[in-house]
Design an enzyme around this catalytic site. Structure first.
Site, PDB file in Angstrom:
ATOM      1  N   SER A   1     199.676  49.525  34.613  1.00  0.00           N
ATOM      2  CA  SER A   1     198.513  50.230  35.143  1.00  0.00           C
ATOM      3  C   SER A   1     198.767  50.843  36.516  1.00  0.00           C
ATOM      4  O   SER A   1     197.957  51.630  36.994  1.00  0.00           O
ATOM      5  CB  SER A   1     197.311  49.282  35.226  1.00  0.00           C
ATOM      6  OG  SER A   1     197.577  48.206  36.102  1.00  0.00           O
TER       7      SER A   1
ATOM      8  N   LYS B   1     188.485  46.487  38.648  1.00  0.00           N
ATOM      9  CA  LYS B   1     189.285  47.253  39.608  1.00  0.00           C
ATOM     10  C   LYS B   1     188.405  48.155  40.478  1.00  0.00           C
ATOM     11  O   LYS B   1     188.554  48.194  41.703  1.00  0.00           O
ATOM     12  CB  LYS B   1     190.311  48.095  38.860  1.00  0.00           C
ATOM     13  CG  LYS B   1     191.423  47.293  38.195  1.00  0.00           C
ATOM     14  CD  LYS B   1     192.343  48.189  37.393  1.00  0.00           C
ATOM     15  CE  LYS B   1     193.471  47.386  36.745  1.00  0.00           C
ATOM     16  NZ  LYS B   1     194.362  48.244  35.928  1.00  0.00           N
TER      17      LYS B   1
END
Length: 658
Positions: A511, A554
């Site tokens: 990611s 996130k």
């Protein structure tokens, strides 16, 4: 690239069919499992002696209640059921024999045999009793043989090891087929046991000292066993497998007690049942490794569904919610509460169009909200009760988050949310603590530097053995993109170092690939990156941005840091466009987006991301005013004059001729 609107950051639901949840008909979890229902119905119809079904589920699933509901709905008949009794072997008392009886007839059979014995001992006519027994047992040959031997034994004044001739081991009092769920499995609880008595120093046993075990109790019906317990003691499984294959279950004791009484050996009893093995994906994989042959031969297998479609199954979800509330004794829910629970279910799935139907987290939330409503003397749960329950739960679990944020407050974690820096970018990560149910987002600073070299990208995390295989793959993809984009004709004269700053534990995943690539492009072009942004996303070798996980945590993590350092109205997050459906953000973040204090951008290609981050158009390699053109020009200048060519002039000439 598009900037997402507040309404795109949370799921939208179809119109509610009622004002109160109590207006709907309650549904069970079984009503949401058509695949499992199909498998159970087929299992009930199979006529093989012993059939095995494998059911894959998830932690917390109530397999017992689910299968009980599905088996009841399948209307399984009891044609395979039978009562089982043991009698003394009149030829060899050390080897008791079994007699298979029609279901529900065991008690009457024992009474008739007792009456027969009394008549025989009194020398009365017993033929009528014998014929009555045989008629009721459909002229069973083994029973007829036993009655004949009994008559001869009494006539010869034979003795018995026990005054009660028959031990009715298994009796079915109703027409329902047995449904048994095994827990705390042991050899004796599963397969039965032979008990012993001691008298005057002698150890002995007889047919009345037999205990049936779960397998015999499930004869003719269903036996449900957790794979987890079988895997903990593989001997249990291999013993059971042998019984299933032969159709008979013996009385051989476990290895620990095999040498105690080898002389007493009851006859192996017939076996006819349907076995359902339940477990999650990990358990099934371990089972396949333990016994690959059997795992391949199990032809009836299905998996529980843990998610429903918002658009297609919303009424089904609400009906299941009503059934769950009824079982928990939860007060009614109004529309705001129904929508709040549905939103929580979407958050569990991390998808705007899917609803989680895993009961443990839903039940936990409803019970907490019900407790809050009771304190307020409310007769109906509202959305505020649900939100208060979620807030309380977060407060009880987020101490680790506060500890993480303290480093930002104290200035010990060096993270910028303002200004511009070359080769520095804010990445996003998700922290998962083993044994802790609360995952949270934590921004991380990535830096990239370049130097003269052979064009390699050095991943410091991997060299320090702090990175996993997927992360290593992501770094190689970055190198592949840069090599294709800028080194197609000549090797790059620059090498780069990429590092996660202030990271002291192992990382993995891809990611951060987009984040690292943008930092490298910034360092190569000497173009600063705006620190008000954070980035997450994977990339392929062509620069296309690919989806990642943990998106909500996130984004909320970076928003939390920005709030600590002060929101400026410019800060935001860049996410993959393909991740848009995963957004179920907190009310606080959505409100900040609505007010223009925070921004979320969806990007499809690295060029879109780097343009927003640097404020410079990516452009073409031939355009020296663009970001990519400046990188290419720098590489050409550093390459020096190739052998036999015109140096920098030749390089520029080649560029003009392209």
């Amino acid at each position: 690239m598009i900037e997402l609107k507040p309404e795109q950051l949370s799921p939208s639901f179809p119109p509610l069919p009622c004002d109160r949840l109590s207006e709907l008909s309650p549904l069970s979890f079984a009503d949401t499992q058509p695949r499992t229902a199909s498998a159970v119905a087929r299992l009930a119809q199979l006529d093989r002696r012993c059939n095995v079904m494998l059911l894959g589920g998830f932690p917390g699933a109530d397999y017992e209640q689910l299968l009980m509901n599905l088996i009841d709905d399948s209307a399984v008949d009891n044609r395979h059921c039978f009562d089982l009794c043991y009698a003394e072997n009149l030829r060899n008392p050390a080897k008791p024999i079994w007699l298979k009886l029609k279901p529900g007839s065991g008690i009457e059979f024992c009474e008739l045999v007792a009456d027969l014995l009394r008549r025989l001992q009194l020398h009365l006519d017993a033929e009528e009793v014998v014929q009555r027994i045989l008629r009721k047992q459909d002229q069973d040959e083994k029973i007829a043989d036993y009655l004949s031997l009994l008559s001869a034994h009494v006539a010869m004044d034979g003795t018995f090891t026990h005054p009660v001739l028959i031990n009715l081991l298994i009796h079915h009092a109703s027409d329902n087929v047995p449904l048994i769920y095994g827990r705390d499995l042991s050899w004796e609880s599963l397969f039965g046991a032979v008990n012993y008595q001691t008298e005057q120093g002698s150890v002995f046993s007889h047919h009345h000292l037999l205990e049936p075990g779960l397998v015999r109790e499930a004869n003719g019906g269903f036996l449900i066993l957790p794979l987890e317990e079988l895997l903990a003691d593989p001997d249990l499984w291999f013993k059971l497998r042998n019984a299933l294959e032969t159709g008979f279950l013996d009385w051989v004791p476990s290895k620990e007690s095999q040498g105690l009484t080898p002389l007493f050996q009851p006859e192996a009893s017939p076996l006819q049942l349907r076995l359902i093995l339940v477990g999650n994906t990990l358990h099934i994989a371990e089972f396949a490794a333990l016994d690959p042959d059997m795992a391949e031969r199990v032809f009836l297998r299905t998996d529980l569904v843990s998610e429903l479609s918002v658009q297609e199954d919303f009424p089904l979800f609400l009906g299941m919610l009503r059934g769950l509330c009824d079982r928990l004794g939860i007060a009614d829910l109004d529309q705001s509460a129904m929508l709040a629970v549905a939103r929580f279910a979407c958050r569990l799935c991390e998808h705007q169009q899917l609803l989680s139907i895993e009961e443990p987290p839903l039940a936990g939330l409803l019970q907490l909200a019900a407790c809050i409503a009771k304190e307020e003397q409310a007769h109906c749960l509202t959305g505020d009760h649900i939100q208060t329950a979620l807030t309380e739960q977060e407060y009880r679990l987020n101490y680790v988050v506060e500890q993480s944020d303290q480093g930002i407050v104290d200035g010990q974690i060096m993270l910028q949310t303002r200004g511009e820096v070359v080769g520095q970018i804010n990445g996003l990560s998700v922290i998962q603590i083993m044994g802790h149910p609360y995952d949270f987002g934590e921004p991380v600073r990535l830096t990239a530097t370049v130097h003269m070299g052979d064009g390699d990208v050095a991943d410091i995390e991997r060299k320090a053995e702090l990175a996993g295989h997927i992360h290593a793959k992501a770094m190689m993809i970055i190198h592949g993109y840069l090599s294709t984009q800028f080194g197609a004709e000549n090797p790059s004269p620059l090498s780069a170092n990429l590092v996660f700053e202030q990271s002291y534990h192992e990382i993995d995943g891809d990611s951060a690939a987009l984040t690292g690539l943008c930092a490298l492009l910034s360092a190569l072009a000497l173009q600063p990156i705006r620190q008000c942004y954070a980035v997450t996303g994977a990339v392929d070798q062509f620069g296309n941005v690919q989806p990642v996980g943990g998106l909500n945590e996130k984004i909320e993590g970076f928003f939390r840091v920005c709030s600590i350092q002060g929101l400026t109205g410019e800060q935001g997050v860049l996410i993959p466009a393909s991740n848009q459906l995963q957004l179920i953000l907190s009310d606080e973040v959505r409100q900040a987006v609505a007010e223009g204090r925070f921004h979320i951008y969806a990007v499809k290609h690295v060029t879109e991301a780097v343009e927003l981050l640097t404020g410079c158009v990516a452009g073409d390699l031939d355009d020296e005013q663009s970001l990519f053109g400046r990188i290419q020009l720098r590489l050409d200048e550093l390459s020096g004059p190739p052998s036999g060519q015109l140096g920098l002039f030749g390089s520029l000439l080649r560029r003009l001729l392209k």
